[in-house]
Design a protein around this motif. Structure first.
Motif, PDB file in Angstrom:
ATOM      1  N   ASN A 199      22.703  37.473  23.893  1.00  0.00           N
ATOM      2  CA  ASN A 199      22.536  36.761  25.163  1.00  0.00           C
ATOM      3  C   ASN A 199      22.062  37.649  26.310  1.00  0.00           C
ATOM      4  N   VAL A 200      22.456  38.915  26.305  1.00  0.00           N
ATOM      5  CA  VAL A 200      22.091  39.808  27.414  1.00  0.00           C
ATOM      6  C   VAL A 200      21.037  40.828  26.973  1.00  0.00           C
ATOM      7  N   ARG A 201      21.341  41.594  25.963  1.00  0.00           N
ATOM      8  CA  ARG A 201      20.350  42.561  25.450  1.00  0.00           C
ATOM      9  C   ARG A 201      19.061  41.834  25.058  1.00  0.00           C
ATOM     10  N   GLY A 202      19.196  40.658  24.445  1.00  0.00           N
ATOM     11  CA  GLY A 202      18.023  39.908  24.022  1.00  0.00           C
ATOM     12  C   GLY A 202      17.140  39.517  25.190  1.00  0.00           C
ATOM     13  N   VAL A 203      17.739  39.055  26.284  1.00  0.00           N
ATOM     14  CA  VAL A 203      16.961  38.704  27.479  1.00  0.00           C
ATOM     15  C   VAL A 203      16.271  39.947  28.042  1.00  0.00           C
ATOM     16  N   ALA A 232      20.353  30.787  31.505  1.00  0.00           N
ATOM     17  CA  ALA A 232      21.741  31.155  31.789  1.00  0.00           C
ATOM     18  C   ALA A 232      22.602  29.940  31.478  1.00  0.00           C
ATOM     19  N   SER A 233      23.470  29.531  32.389  1.00  0.00           N
ATOM     20  CA  SER A 233      24.372  28.408  32.131  1.00  0.00           C
ATOM     21  C   SER A 233      25.208  28.172  33.373  1.00  0.00           C
ATOM     22  N   GLY A 274      22.523  37.898  37.169  1.00  0.00           N
ATOM     23  CA  GLY A 274      22.370  39.126  37.954  1.00  0.00           C
ATOM     24  C   GLY A 274      21.133  39.900  37.572  1.00  0.00           C
ATOM     25  N   PHE A 275      20.881  40.005  36.294  1.00  0.00           N
ATOM     26  CA  PHE A 275      19.678  40.695  35.816  1.00  0.00           C
ATOM     27  C   PHE A 275      18.423  40.000  36.323  1.00  0.00           C
ATOM     28  N   THR A 276      18.404  38.678  36.249  1.00  0.00           N
ATOM     29  CA  THR A 276      17.237  37.903  36.679  1.00  0.00           C
ATOM     30  C   THR A 276      16.928  38.138  38.148  1.00  0.00           C
ATOM     31  N   ASN A 277      17.953  38.122  38.985  1.00  0.00           N
ATOM     32  CA  ASN A 277      17.744  38.308  40.410  1.00  0.00           C
ATOM     33  C   ASN A 277      17.178  39.692  40.711  1.00  0.00           C
ATOM     34  N   ALA A 278      17.729  40.709  40.069  1.00  0.00           N
ATOM     35  CA  ALA A 278      17.260  42.077  40.298  1.00  0.00           C
ATOM     36  C   ALA A 278      15.838  42.278  39.772  1.00  0.00           C
ATOM     37  N   ASN A 284      13.081  33.590  37.079  1.00  0.00           N
ATOM     38  CA  ASN A 284      14.173  32.700  37.482  1.00  0.00           C
ATOM     39  C   ASN A 284      15.106  32.425  36.309  1.00  0.00           C
ATOM     40  N   ALA A 285      16.305  31.977  36.643  1.00  0.00           N
ATOM     41  CA  ALA A 285      17.277  31.580  35.627  1.00  0.00           C
ATOM     42  C   ALA A 285      17.492  30.074  35.697  1.00  0.00           C
ATOM     43  N   LEU A 286      17.470  29.438  34.554  1.00  0.00           N
ATOM     44  CA  LEU A 286      17.760  28.012  34.432  1.00  0.00           C
ATOM     45  C   LEU A 286      19.180  27.889  33.885  1.00  0.00           C
TER      46      LEU A 286
END
Length: 266
Positions: free
Chosen positions: A121-125, A148-149, A171-175, A188-190
């Motif tokens: 979920n995180v490393r993959g993104v 995201a969710s 948080g990753f998406t925003n940065a 962006n995150a959906l």
């Protein structure tokens, strides 16, 4: 007075990649992008279901290629992007949807399960964004959408590891969005709400786990829609696809975590 220009939601001529595209939300987003005119690369850990989803895209008159990918492995992600480049020469839209969920309270959760959720979920993104950026930079344009969710905005019992992974994606998406904001690339995150896919439905889903004594899975599903959602009804994969199409077209929306959840979260 500045001339008003209506937003064009056509994706004709665009190339879109969707991971975890074989079923559920990923498949729904892929079909929505195809309906808007995009050609698709549908990537999934299970190639057979990616092929089935690709057939649905072709039925809409769009080109579709199915690929196998393990988003937690850098070599697999790099191979996926190489295939995209060889087939299309560009990547306009990337939807990093691949993810997994499981249930478990903190005091019973194996460390191995925490690591599995984080790796996918995180490393993959992260790995997908890193690889997609290289191809998008060549054309100084791109739209990245990370799934995201609402569990990345509000914690849920039995989902501490899943919630942690989705908070991390936001948080990753925003940065990341701020790093590439001057390069014509949006990120962006959906954040899906309660959607009737595997996380919620079935014998192993949240509806079954959170059922009251003597309550059936379907009754639990109906109760959670009514009690958690101001609109009183679940969201659909088509709802997620509609937002994905918007984000794929919007040039000045970036760094956001947008929920489609019937009014549940802020």
């Amino acid at each position: 007075m500045r001339e008003f220009k209506a937003m064009d939601f056509s994706l004709t001529g665009k190339v879109a990649l969707v991971t975890g595209a074989g079923r559920g939300i990923g498949q729904g987003i892929a079909l929505s992008l195809a309906q808007a005119g995009a050609d698709l690369i549908l990537a999934d850990y299970d190639l057979s279901i990616a092929e089935e989803a690709a057939a649905g895209v072709r039925a809409l008159g769009r080109h579709a290629t199915a690929l196998k990918v393990d988003v937690s492995q850098a070599d697999s992600v790099a191979a996926m992007i190489k295939q995209v480049e060889e087939a299309f020469g560009r990547l306009d839209i990337a939807v990093n949807n691949a993810g997994v969920v499981s249930l478990g309270r903190v005091d019973e959760l194996p460390v191995s399960e925490w690591d599995r959720i984080m790796n996918i979920n995180v490393r993959g993104v992260f790995l997908c964004c890193q690889a997609e950026l290289k191809l998008m930079r060549e054309h100084k344009s791109g739209r990245i959408i990370n799934l995201a969710s609402i569990a990345g905005k509000v914690g849920f019992p039995d989902l501490s590891h899943y919630s942690a992974s989705k908070f991390a994606v936001i948080g990753f998406t925003n940065a990341f969005a701020k790093e590439v904001a001057r390069e014509g690339i949006t990120v962006n995150a959906l954040c899906p709400g309660i959607v009737g896919t595997g996380m919620w439905r079935g014998d192993q889903g949240l509806s079954a786990r959170w059922a009251q004594p003597g309550e059936s899975e379907i009754k639990s599903w109906e109760r959670h829609q009514s009690s958690l959602l101001p609109q009183g009804e679940a969201q659909t994969v088509e709802d997620m696809g509609q937002l994905a199409v918007y984000l794929a077209c919007a040039p000045h929306v970036t760094g956001q975590a947008i929920a489609v959840d019937g009014g549940f979260s802020l």
